[in-house]
Design an enzyme around this catalytic site. Sequence first.
Site, PDB file in Angstrom:
ATOM      1  N   ASP A  11       3.578  -1.593  -5.867  1.00 50.09           N
ATOM      2  CA  ASP A  11       4.835  -2.366  -5.991  1.00 50.09           C
ATOM      3  C   ASP A  11       4.620  -3.755  -5.385  1.00 50.09           C
ATOM      4  OD1 ASP A  11       6.811  -1.423  -3.066  1.00 50.09           O
ATOM      5  OD2 ASP A  11       4.630  -1.410  -3.328  1.00 50.09           O
ATOM      6  N   ASP A  16       0.112  -5.123  -1.379  1.00 45.56           N
ATOM      7  CA  ASP A  16      -0.341  -4.503  -2.633  1.00 45.56           C
ATOM      8  C   ASP A  16      -1.286  -5.457  -3.366  1.00 45.56           C
ATOM      9  OD1 ASP A  16       2.622  -3.925  -2.060  1.00 45.56           O
ATOM     10  OD2 ASP A  16       2.120  -2.251  -3.374  1.00 45.56           O
ATOM     11  N   VAL A 121       0.525   3.061  -3.432  1.00 46.14           N
ATOM     12  CA  VAL A 121       0.807   2.215  -2.260  1.00 46.14           C
ATOM     13  C   VAL A 121       2.228   1.652  -2.313  1.00 46.14           C
ATOM     14  CG1 VAL A 121      -1.616   1.655  -1.799  1.00 46.14           C
ATOM     15  CG2 VAL A 121      -0.290   0.220  -3.362  1.00 46.14           C
ATOM     16  N   HIS A 237      -0.972  -3.124   5.235  1.00 49.69           N
ATOM     17  CA  HIS A 237      -0.756  -1.708   4.980  1.00 49.69           C
ATOM     18  C   HIS A 237      -1.591  -1.159   3.801  1.00 49.69           C
ATOM     19  CE1 HIS A 237       2.730  -2.073   7.647  1.00 49.69           C
ATOM     20  NE2 HIS A 237       3.184  -3.044   6.911  1.00 49.69           N
ATOM     21  N   ASP A 238      -1.353  -1.660   2.610  1.00 46.73           N
ATOM     22  CA  ASP A 238      -1.858  -1.018   1.399  1.00 46.73           C
ATOM     23  C   ASP A 238      -3.381  -0.991   1.261  1.00 46.73           C
ATOM     24  OD1 ASP A 238       0.983  -2.153  -0.595  1.00 46.73           O
ATOM     25  OD2 ASP A 238       0.740  -0.490   0.809  1.00 46.73           O
TER      26      ASP A 238
HETATM   27  O1  RIB Z   1       5.889   0.113   4.722  1.00 46.91           O
HETATM   28  C1  RIB Z   1       4.843  -0.611   4.136  1.00 46.91           C
HETATM   29  C2  RIB Z   1       4.807  -0.374   2.668  1.00 46.91           C
HETATM   30  O2  RIB Z   1       6.041  -0.801   2.086  1.00 46.91           O
HETATM   31  C3  RIB Z   1       3.720  -1.185   1.942  1.00 46.91           C
HETATM   32  O3  RIB Z   1       3.284  -0.475   0.812  1.00 46.91           O
HETATM   33  C4  RIB Z   1       4.436  -2.424   1.514  1.00 46.91           C
HETATM   34  O4  RIB Z   1       3.868  -3.000   0.329  1.00 46.91           O
HETATM   35  C5  RIB Z   1       5.798  -1.870   1.200  1.00 46.91           C
HETATM   36  O5  RIB Z   1       5.745  -1.341  -0.121  1.00 46.91           O
HETATM   37 CA    CA Z   2       3.321  -1.486  -1.369  1.00 45.67          CA
END
Ligand code: RIB
Ligand code: CA
Length: 308
Positions: A11, A16, A121, A237-238
């Site tokens: 997303d 991402d 993700v 994160h991703d």
């Molecule tokens: O909480 C972090 C996640 O939420 C990541 O995937 C970021 O892209 C959002 O989608």
């Molecule tokens: Ca994401």
Amino acid sequence: MTGPKIILDCDPGHDDAVAILLAARHCEILAITTVSGNAPLHMTTANALLMCQLAGLDVPVHSGADRPLLVPAAHAPRAHGHTGLDGPPRPEVHGTAASNDAVNCIIETVRAHDDVWLVPVGPLTNVALAIRQAPDIVERLAGISLMGGAVGPGNVTPTAEFNIWADPHAAQIVLACGAPLVRMAGLNLTHQLCVGPDVIAQLRDHGSTATTFVAGLFDFSLAGYRERAGLEAAPLHDPCAVLAVTHPDLFEFGARHVDVETSGELTRGMTVADERPGTEATPNCEVAYRIDAEAALELIVDAVRSYD
Ligand code: RIB
Ligand code: CA
């Protein structure tokens, strides 16, 4: 690119976008599928197409669910802006989605290829719908490596991480599906991998289209974390979910049973990992607890720089 065969369900979303560039460097991306999450589906799909265009990737993008299974759609404009990729100047997107049927793309791709990793993700709506529609694909998978959840505090609420909170019913289906291997990169892990001003400067100094664009994305993310939390670093994160497939030796995992709270007033979307010593609960997931952040960041920067 050769490497593990994956379907990246995303997303975009700043992190991402970096996960797409990292995955293309180390994986064979059979397809990118998009889902409503950080931004509405039409934006997350356009953003995935934008990243493929920026990096010159010949990867089909299939759009999927424009809303969660049951709860109302929610987005994250504070973290990603209204386009989902706010920050750097936005190039015109020329590509179009290969289809609007991400679920069928996931099903048919897994049926046609052995040892495919699903790497979601974003909210898990597409993956849950594919598993529900075609349970036969689960045993064919090499595994599912997801960014989501947390063993510890959330981000969108005190107890829940955004991807799981945004579609808790989908997350529960995916975690219970019985895939041969499920790896979970939650916030407890991803907050160990952060980008600061030094990395942003390193990317900007490189001066390619991709590094300049990603530096702009990181500037936006960092400004948000600085403003919201007084942090001088933005978690990535991703990309962690991609690295858990391509470089598992950078991680420490713990086999846990993880379930999802779907209805709690204060705990909707909470991932509940059973960490009791001697628990009789059968693990359904490898929870990532540690990452070699320095090595991970080097792989990410090298990947972004490789798109000259
Ligand atoms: O909480 C972090 C996640 O939420 C990541 O995937 C970021 O892209 C959002 O989608
Ligand atoms: Ca994401």
